[in-house]
Structures are given as structure tokens and as C-alpha cells.
Design a protein around this motif. Structure first.
Motif, mmCIF file in Angstrom:
data_model
loop_
_atom_site.group_PDB
_atom_site.id
_atom_site.type_symbol
_atom_site.label_atom_id
_atom_site.label_comp_id
_atom_site.label_asym_id
_atom_site.label_seq_id
_atom_site.Cartn_x
_atom_site.Cartn_y
_atom_site.Cartn_z
ATOM 1 N N ARG A 63 -2.646 -6.188 -6.363
ATOM 2 C CA ARG A 63 -3.837 -5.240 -7.470
ATOM 3 C C ARG A 63 -3.636 -5.258 -8.703
ATOM 4 O O ARG A 63 -4.239 -5.802 -9.162
ATOM 5 C CB ARG A 63 -2.326 -3.763 -7.743
ATOM 6 C CG ARG A 63 -2.364 -3.201 -6.635
ATOM 7 C CD ARG A 63 -3.469 -2.290 -5.850
ATOM 8 N NE ARG A 63 -3.730 -1.093 -5.091
ATOM 9 C CZ ARG A 63 -3.894 -1.626 -3.565
ATOM 10 N NH1 ARG A 63 -4.243 -3.138 -3.696
ATOM 11 N NH2 ARG A 63 -3.506 -0.787 -3.193
ATOM 12 N N ASN A 86 -7.696 -3.691 -0.277
ATOM 13 C CA ASN A 86 -6.616 -2.337 0.019
ATOM 14 C C ASN A 86 -6.213 -2.434 1.578
ATOM 15 O O ASN A 86 -5.301 -2.292 1.520
ATOM 16 C CB ASN A 86 -7.642 -1.483 -0.558
ATOM 17 C CG ASN A 86 -8.235 -1.286 -1.683
ATOM 18 O OD1 ASN A 86 -7.365 -2.082 -2.460
ATOM 19 N ND2 ASN A 86 -9.592 -0.988 -2.327
ATOM 20 N N THR A 88 -2.377 -3.185 0.543
ATOM 21 C CA THR A 88 -1.193 -1.927 0.699
ATOM 22 C C THR A 88 -0.483 -1.609 1.052
ATOM 23 O O THR A 88 -0.033 -1.656 2.754
ATOM 24 C CB THR A 88 -2.840 -0.607 0.801
ATOM 25 O OG1 THR A 88 -4.035 -0.772 -0.236
ATOM 26 C CG2 THR A 88 -1.931 0.340 0.253
#
Length: 244
Positions: A103, A90, A94
């Protein structure tokens, strides 16, 4: 129904415990899975990430994302690596070009006990191991992956094995990657405490889902000639099978 599973073998297991990797394949196949292995796979990037080298970790992580698909389950015999994939990525990916692919892959990644109990929904595999054992909750399994009951459910079905709880079972073993190198004295004291708690209930075995924890504890055990053996959960679940 057969499930296709892509196997991720962590560095520690690849280099130091290869039998655990092969036993993971045997276990998944007995669970009815078709196991796929991409020989191009390398590290998940956790060592660099934990040391603060996020650019290098992202480069390694991008390789991981390319080596695994978005369509199949991805299973690993390491809560530590799964924790990195589900949490550390993450930070790395991200809002990057790899965001959506990351994801999708994160949704498919499972530590082996989580996969068997919560996805396959099986806890008995015909394993036999005579003795008394304690289960060590690794920091990654417990705190990053939320895994606690799954390994215990699996171990409860192993013939001949008595599973006991030890004092401070959820306390760190002292490995922590580079922590064991940078803070050797504290690391050794933590390992000593863990092993003594296992001795206090007369355990024959210390079992965990993380090879790094087992390496840490076995080193202390060997140095002090203590009659306890560390075992990976996968190796326990494939114990006592007839070799065909």
C-alpha cells in the motif's frame, strides 16, 4: 525543491526501447529530480498476472516490492505497468504479509505524465518537434490510471507540434498482451483501424505513453509502408534538446 525519484523501467522499454529509458532520466532531471535506479529491478509481474498465473505473478511482484522503497516517488514511462502496480497488486497482496508495504509503495507510484503535471506541476520542458500528431489513449492510461489530459497538456507545449484528435482515439490498438497472439486477426484489424484514423487527419506521428501500443502500431505501419512514425511521449518531450 529537488525530489528523489526511483525509476522503474518496464520490460518492453528495457529490451526494445532503451533510449526511452535514458530519455526518462533526462526528462526527470530537467524537472529538478534526483533519479535513483536499482539495477536489481525486473518485471512487475503483469504478463503472468494477465495470463492467470497469479502465484508466479505474486513471486515476481514480491521482488518488485523489495527492490523499491516506501519513501520516494516511483516513476515509470508506462501506464500499463503503473496500472498493474496500482490495481493488480490489490489482488495479489491484499491481506498478505506484504500488505502494508504494498500500500505504501502504491501511493508513491506514478506514470511519467501524471507525475510531471500533477506532482511536479510542470508542462514545459523546451522540446521541439515539427509536424502533426495524434495522441493514442492506451487502455491502461485511460481506464486503469485515469490519465487523459496530462499527456495532452505536455504535448501542447512542444514547439512546432500540432496536436489533433483522431476518430475513436480512446479505442484499443489491439495489442492487449497475449491477446495479440491468441487473436491475431482481430488484433491486426484493430491496429489497422487505429492507423487509418491517424491517416485521416494526416498525422505524421502517433504518440502514446505505452511502448506496447507503439510496438503494435509500428509493426502494422512498417508492414504496409505507411508514412507515419510512432513515438513515446518521453521521446517527444526530450526532442530538440541540445546535446551537451
Amino acid at each position: 525543491m529537488d525530489k528523489k525519484v526511483e525509476l522503474f523501467v518496464p520490460c518492453f522499454i528495457d529490451q526494445l526501447y532503451p533510449d526511452t529509458a535514458f530519455n526518462t532520466i533526462r526528462l526527470l532531471e530537467r524537472a529538478g529530480c534526483e533519479v535513483l535506479y536499482n539495477s536489481e529491478q525486473t518485471c512487475c509481474g503483469q504478463p503472468a498476472y494477465n495470463a492467470g498465473f497469479w502465484d508466479e505473478a505474486k513471486e515476481v511482484g514480491a521482488g518488485f516490492l523489495n527492490n523499491f522503497s516506501e519513501d520516494n516517488y516511483i516513476v515509470s514511462p508506462s501506464a500499463s505497468c503503473v496500472g498493474m502496480l496500482k490495481g493488480g497488486y490489490n489482488d495479489l497482496f491484499t491481506n498478505s504479509i506484504e500488505h502494508n508495504r504494498c500500500r505504501n509503495i502504491q501511493r508513491h507510484v506514478h506514470e511519467i505524465s501524471d507525475f510531471l503535471v500533477n506532482v511536479i506541476k510542470r508542462d514545459y520542458f523546451g522540446a521541439e518537434l515539427v509536424g502533426t500528431a495524434v495522441y493514442h489513449d492506451s487502455c491502461a492510461a485511460l481506464r486503469e490510471c485515469g490519465i487523459k489530459e496530462e499527456p495532452r497538456k505536455l504535448l501542447a507545449q512542444v514547439g512546432g507540434l500540432e496536436l489533433l484528435e483522431m476518430k475513436d482515439g480512446e479505442t484499443c490498438c489491439g495489442f492487449g498482451g497475449t491477446f495479440a497472439v491468441k487473436f491475431e486477426g482481430i488484433s491486426v484489424a484493430m491496429a489497422e483501424q487505429k492507423v487509418k484514423n491517424a491517416q485521416a487527419v494526416n498525422a505524421d506521428y502517433i504518440i502514446s505513453t505505452d511502448a506496447s501500443c507503439l510496438l503494435q502500431l509500428q509493426a502494422y505501419i512498417d508492414k504496409h509502408h505507411i508514412p507515419i512514425k510512432t513515438l513515446h511521449l518521453v521521446d517527444v518531450l526530450t526532442s530538440g534538446w541540445a546535446n551537451i
